[in-house]
Design a protein around this motif. Structure first.
Motif, PDB file in Angstrom:
ATOM      1  N   TRP A  34      26.494  31.579  -0.819  1.00 38.19           N
ATOM      2  CA  TRP A  34      26.381  32.552   0.266  1.00 38.19           C
ATOM      3  C   TRP A  34      24.912  32.771   0.581  1.00 38.19           C
ATOM      4  CZ3 TRP A  34      29.434  34.594  -4.022  1.00 38.19           C
ATOM      5  CH2 TRP A  34      30.801  34.399  -3.851  1.00 38.19           C
ATOM      6  N   ILE A  36      22.766  35.550   2.333  1.00 39.30           N
ATOM      7  CA  ILE A  36      22.885  36.934   2.778  1.00 39.30           C
ATOM      8  C   ILE A  36      21.651  37.263   3.607  1.00 39.30           C
ATOM      9  CG2 ILE A  36      23.086  39.337   2.058  1.00 39.30           C
ATOM     10  CD1 ILE A  36      24.128  36.739  -0.367  1.00 39.30           C
ATOM     11  N   ARG A  85      31.821  38.388  -3.229  1.00 40.41           N
ATOM     12  CA  ARG A  85      31.476  38.253  -1.808  1.00 40.41           C
ATOM     13  C   ARG A  85      31.603  39.597  -1.094  1.00 40.41           C
ATOM     14  NH1 ARG A  85      33.466  34.433   3.149  1.00 40.41           N
ATOM     15  NH2 ARG A  85      32.334  35.646   4.692  1.00 40.41           N
ATOM     16  N   ALA A  86      32.653  40.345  -1.399  1.00 38.05           N
ATOM     17  CA  ALA A  86      32.821  41.668  -0.785  1.00 38.05           C
ATOM     18  C   ALA A  86      31.645  42.572  -1.144  1.00 38.05           C
ATOM     19  CB  ALA A  86      34.139  42.288  -1.232  1.00 38.05           C
ATOM     20  N   CYS A  88      28.597  41.505  -1.886  1.00 37.60           N
ATOM     21  CA  CYS A  88      27.430  40.962  -1.175  1.00 37.60           C
ATOM     22  C   CYS A  88      27.404  41.406   0.286  1.00 37.60           C
ATOM     23  CB  CYS A  88      27.411  39.437  -1.250  1.00 37.60           C
ATOM     24  SG  CYS A  88      26.945  38.781  -2.862  1.00 37.60           S
ATOM     25  N   GLU A  89      28.557  41.637   0.873  1.00 37.70           N
ATOM     26  CA  GLU A  89      28.605  42.085   2.267  1.00 37.70           C
ATOM     27  C   GLU A  89      28.089  43.512   2.425  1.00 37.70           C
ATOM     28  OE1 GLU A  89      32.667  41.308   3.309  1.00 37.70           O
ATOM     29  OE2 GLU A  89      32.252  39.190   3.722  1.00 37.70           O
ATOM     30  N   LYS A  90      28.091  44.289   1.329  1.00 37.39           N
ATOM     31  CA  LYS A  90      27.538  45.652   1.349  1.00 37.39           C
ATOM     32  C   LYS A  90      26.165  45.690   0.694  1.00 37.39           C
ATOM     33  CE  LYS A  90      31.265  47.208  -0.606  1.00 37.39           C
ATOM     34  NZ  LYS A  90      32.179  48.060  -1.328  1.00 37.39           N
ATOM     35  N   VAL A  97      22.789  44.631   5.024  1.00 44.63           N
ATOM     36  CA  VAL A  97      23.306  43.273   5.191  1.00 44.63           C
ATOM     37  C   VAL A  97      23.798  43.104   6.619  1.00 44.63           C
ATOM     38  CG1 VAL A  97      25.021  41.604   4.397  1.00 44.63           C
ATOM     39  CG2 VAL A  97      23.938  43.153   2.754  1.00 44.63           C
ATOM     40  N   LYS A  98      23.262  42.087   7.295  1.00 44.40           N
ATOM     41  CA  LYS A  98      23.686  41.797   8.665  1.00 44.40           C
ATOM     42  C   LYS A  98      24.725  40.686   8.709  1.00 44.40           C
ATOM     43  CE  LYS A  98      19.507  43.280  10.977  1.00 44.40           C
ATOM     44  NZ  LYS A  98      18.364  42.899  11.799  1.00 44.40           N
ATOM     45  N   ARG A  99      24.573  39.705   7.822  1.00 39.09           N
ATOM     46  CA  ARG A  99      25.460  38.545   7.878  1.00 39.09           C
ATOM     47  C   ARG A  99      25.520  37.868   6.517  1.00 39.09           C
ATOM     48  NH1 ARG A  99      24.665  33.261  11.765  1.00 39.09           N
ATOM     49  NH2 ARG A  99      26.613  32.272  11.187  1.00 39.09           N
ATOM     50  N   VAL A 100      26.707  37.355   6.172  1.00 36.67           N
ATOM     51  CA  VAL A 100      26.892  36.541   4.970  1.00 36.67           C
ATOM     52  C   VAL A 100      27.461  35.203   5.420  1.00 36.67           C
ATOM     53  CG1 VAL A 100      28.088  36.312   2.766  1.00 36.67           C
ATOM     54  CG2 VAL A 100      27.288  38.555   3.505  1.00 36.67           C
ATOM     55  N   LYS A 101      26.706  34.124   5.188  1.00 33.73           N
ATOM     56  CA  LYS A 101      27.158  32.785   5.572  1.00 33.73           C
ATOM     57  C   LYS A 101      27.723  32.083   4.334  1.00 33.73           C
ATOM     58  CE  LYS A 101      23.330  31.237   7.580  1.00 33.73           C
ATOM     59  NZ  LYS A 101      22.416  30.414   8.393  1.00 33.73           N
TER      60      LYS A 101
END
Length: 117
Positions: A34, A36, A85-86, A88-90, A97-101
């Protein structure tokens, strides 16, 4: 009623089968990467991510990238990876966090989770 007699090979085969250990299956493991993006450096993202991953039993690493984002590579059971991942999104307090690729990767068999510099 006639009793069936077994030959010696049938008796040996039966004993062997009854003593076999049940086969153990390896738990299903995946590896994900990911990236971030956002305000994720200078807020303790790497240390917090490492603690979370270790608590979940994941293996891999986390590091800062030169463009201001953070890269995480983790492997383990899919449920634990989804939880990381959840998170990392916060991110930790102070992170925006704007985006997680996401990108799925081949499993490498890391031994632990570490912070890379």
């Amino acid at each position: 009623m006639a009793r069936r007699t077994r030959n010696r090979s049938e008796i040996i085969a039966r004993r062997f089968v009854s003593r076999q250990q049940p086969t153990r299956t390896q738990p299903f493991v995946e590896r994900w990467r990911w990236i971030i993006q956002g305000q994720v450096q200078g807020v303790g993202f790497r240390a917090s991510c490492s603690r979370r991953a270790l608590d979940m039993g994941l293996k891999g690493w986390v590091r800062n990238l030169q463009d201001g984002s953070v890269e995480v590579q983790a492997e383990g059971p899919p449920i634990a990876l989804a939880e990381l991942r959840a998170w990392c999104e916060k991110g930790p307090l102070g992170a925006q966090v704007k985006r997680v690729k996401p990108c799925q990767m081949p499993v490498r068999g890391d031994d632990w989770f570490e912070v890379r510099y």
